[in-house]
Design an enzyme around this catalytic site. Structure first.
Site, PDB file in Angstrom:
ATOM      1  N   ARG A 200       0.848  -1.182   0.000  1.00 50.35           N
ATOM      2  CA  ARG A 200       0.000   0.000   0.000  1.00 50.35           C
ATOM      3  C   ARG A 200       0.890   1.242   0.000  1.00 50.35           C
ATOM      4  O   ARG A 200       1.946   1.270   0.639  1.00 50.35           O
ATOM      5  CB  ARG A 200      -0.914   0.024   1.239  1.00 50.35           C
ATOM      6  CG  ARG A 200      -2.140  -0.879   1.135  1.00 50.35           C
ATOM      7  CD  ARG A 200      -3.120  -0.370   0.092  1.00 50.35           C
ATOM      8  NE  ARG A 200      -4.334  -1.162   0.013  1.00 50.35           N
ATOM      9  CZ  ARG A 200      -4.513  -2.188  -0.796  1.00 50.35           C
ATOM     10  NH1 ARG A 200      -3.511  -2.599  -1.569  1.00 50.35           N
ATOM     11  NH2 ARG A 200      -5.675  -2.821  -0.848  1.00 50.35           N
TER      12      ARG A 200
ATOM     13  N   GLU B 107      -4.191   7.565  -5.928  1.00 44.50           N
ATOM     14  CA  GLU B 107      -4.296   6.745  -7.135  1.00 44.50           C
ATOM     15  C   GLU B 107      -5.520   7.156  -7.948  1.00 44.50           C
ATOM     16  O   GLU B 107      -6.584   7.373  -7.383  1.00 44.50           O
ATOM     17  CB  GLU B 107      -4.385   5.258  -6.768  1.00 44.50           C
ATOM     18  CG  GLU B 107      -3.121   4.737  -6.111  1.00 44.50           C
ATOM     19  CD  GLU B 107      -3.171   3.234  -5.815  1.00 44.50           C
ATOM     20  OE1 GLU B 107      -4.195   2.587  -6.150  1.00 44.50           O
ATOM     21  OE2 GLU B 107      -2.192   2.710  -5.257  1.00 44.50           O
TER      22      GLU B 107
ATOM     23  N   HIS C  72      -0.938  -0.034 -10.091  1.00 43.56           N
ATOM     24  CA  HIS C  72      -1.650  -0.977  -9.221  1.00 43.56           C
ATOM     25  C   HIS C  72      -2.078  -2.214 -10.017  1.00 43.56           C
ATOM     26  O   HIS C  72      -3.270  -2.527 -10.125  1.00 43.56           O
ATOM     27  CB  HIS C  72      -2.866  -0.301  -8.585  1.00 43.56           C
ATOM     28  CG  HIS C  72      -3.240  -0.892  -7.252  1.00 43.56           C
ATOM     29  ND1 HIS C  72      -3.631  -0.148  -6.166  1.00 43.56           N
ATOM     30  CD2 HIS C  72      -3.270  -2.182  -6.829  1.00 43.56           C
ATOM     31  CE1 HIS C  72      -3.897  -0.923  -5.143  1.00 43.56           C
ATOM     32  NE2 HIS C  72      -3.676  -2.188  -5.514  1.00 43.56           N
TER      33      HIS C  72
END
Length: 311
Positions: A226, A255, A274
């Protein structure tokens, strides 16, 4: 009963829900605004990585479950949800192997400078490789921070590559692969450090200026956990000043990573959006596992992978 799902949810998950006679409400994306717009009366929600705050949750009168499509749950206040009668679940069995594979892929990319050399080749810079050589992984030390399902698989795969695996996890007492060491030993001795920790009050921004100063100048940081685990500005400074050699980042505090980010100005960081679990097989597993939790709860059963208690 009605379940809000993201439009891009794998068809396998949608089919699971419709096969169990639930009505699907597709949100254009997985933002809380889109979910609220189309599904205010929903009984269940399949949630990806977008934030879902408490103010939004309070507006769902019928909501009984938020099924996270993945293993992280820092984007929803699970304890607050529990107090409001809403289960929060995850999919712990679905993505560990895929994330571990992607972690190794990014470590391999960093070690051989693959992406950067490929980009330079496309621009006609065929000699770029001569001044930007990679490094071997065999006999190098890999520091695995966090030894849960993903960390264990990463360690096993790295061991097969001939790496010397160091492990830090305060909750683990023994390991069949590598060596358990304290946090500072791992940071100071590792050639590559990979983060697989949960985000807690103790781990948030805990990898920062002090840790970069402790790392070898030839070392690399890999984060597919994370974004909140790392102090991003401290990492940018460490990369810019060559305090550490390189980094590979798949997760960020904001993000998608804004195009204004200083990370884009650095040539010693591998950036991916991601994608750690971004395979067709993994997406199908996460969709089905999250959908199955919705079915259990809305059928009056207990969820298998809850991370809170309903009061």
């Amino acid at each position: 009963m009605k379940v809000v799902v993201p439009k891009l949810l794998s068809q396998a998950g949608k089919d699971y829900l419709t096969d169990h006679n639930f009505d699907l409400i597709e949100a254009a994306d997985n933002s809380q605004e889109s979910i609220l717009k189309v599904g205010k009366n929903a009984d269940g929600i399949i949630l990806m990585t977008d934030p879902f705050d408490n103010k939004t949750l309070e507006q769902f009168a019928n909501l009984k479950i938020i099924a996270r499509h993945g293993v992280g749950f820092d984007n929803v206040d699970s304890q607050f949800a529990g107090k409001h009668g809403v289960w929060v679940t995850i999919t712990p069995m679905a993505n560990a192997a895929t994330v571990a594979e992607t972690t190794i892929a990014e470590i391999l990319d960093l070690s051989k400078n693959l992406t950067k050399i490929s980009d330079e080749m496309r621009q006609g810079h065929f000699d770029y490789k001569s001044s930007h050589m990679g490094f071997d992984l065999a006999n190098k030390k890999l520091g695995v921070m966090g030894y849960g399902r993903i960390g264990r698989l990463v360690a096993k795969k790295a061991d097969a590559l001939g790496m010397d695996v160091l492990i830090f996890d305060p909750f683990v007492k023994e390991t069949a692969v590598g060596r358990l060491v304290d946090r500072d030993t791992l940071i100071s001795q590792s050639d590559v450090i990979t983060l697989h920790l949960a985000v807690t009050d103790e781990t948030t921004h805990a990898f920062g200026k002090r840790e970069f100063a402790m790392m070898k100048k030839s070392a690399s940081l890999v984060n597919l956990g994370r974004g909140a685990l790392v102090n991003e500005q401290d990492l940018i400074n460490a990369l810019r000043t060559k305090e550490i050699q390189s980094a590979a980042l798949d997760v960020f505090e904001d993000e998608p990573l804004p195009l204004s980010s200083d990370f884009y100005t650095l040539d010693n960081v591998l950036l991916t959006p991601h994608i750690a679990s971004n395979t067709a097989e993994c997406m199908a597993r996460m969709a089905v596992d999250s959908a199955s939790e919705v079915v259990r709860v809305l059928s009056g059963e207990q969820p298998k992978w809850a991370i809170n208690q309903v009061k």
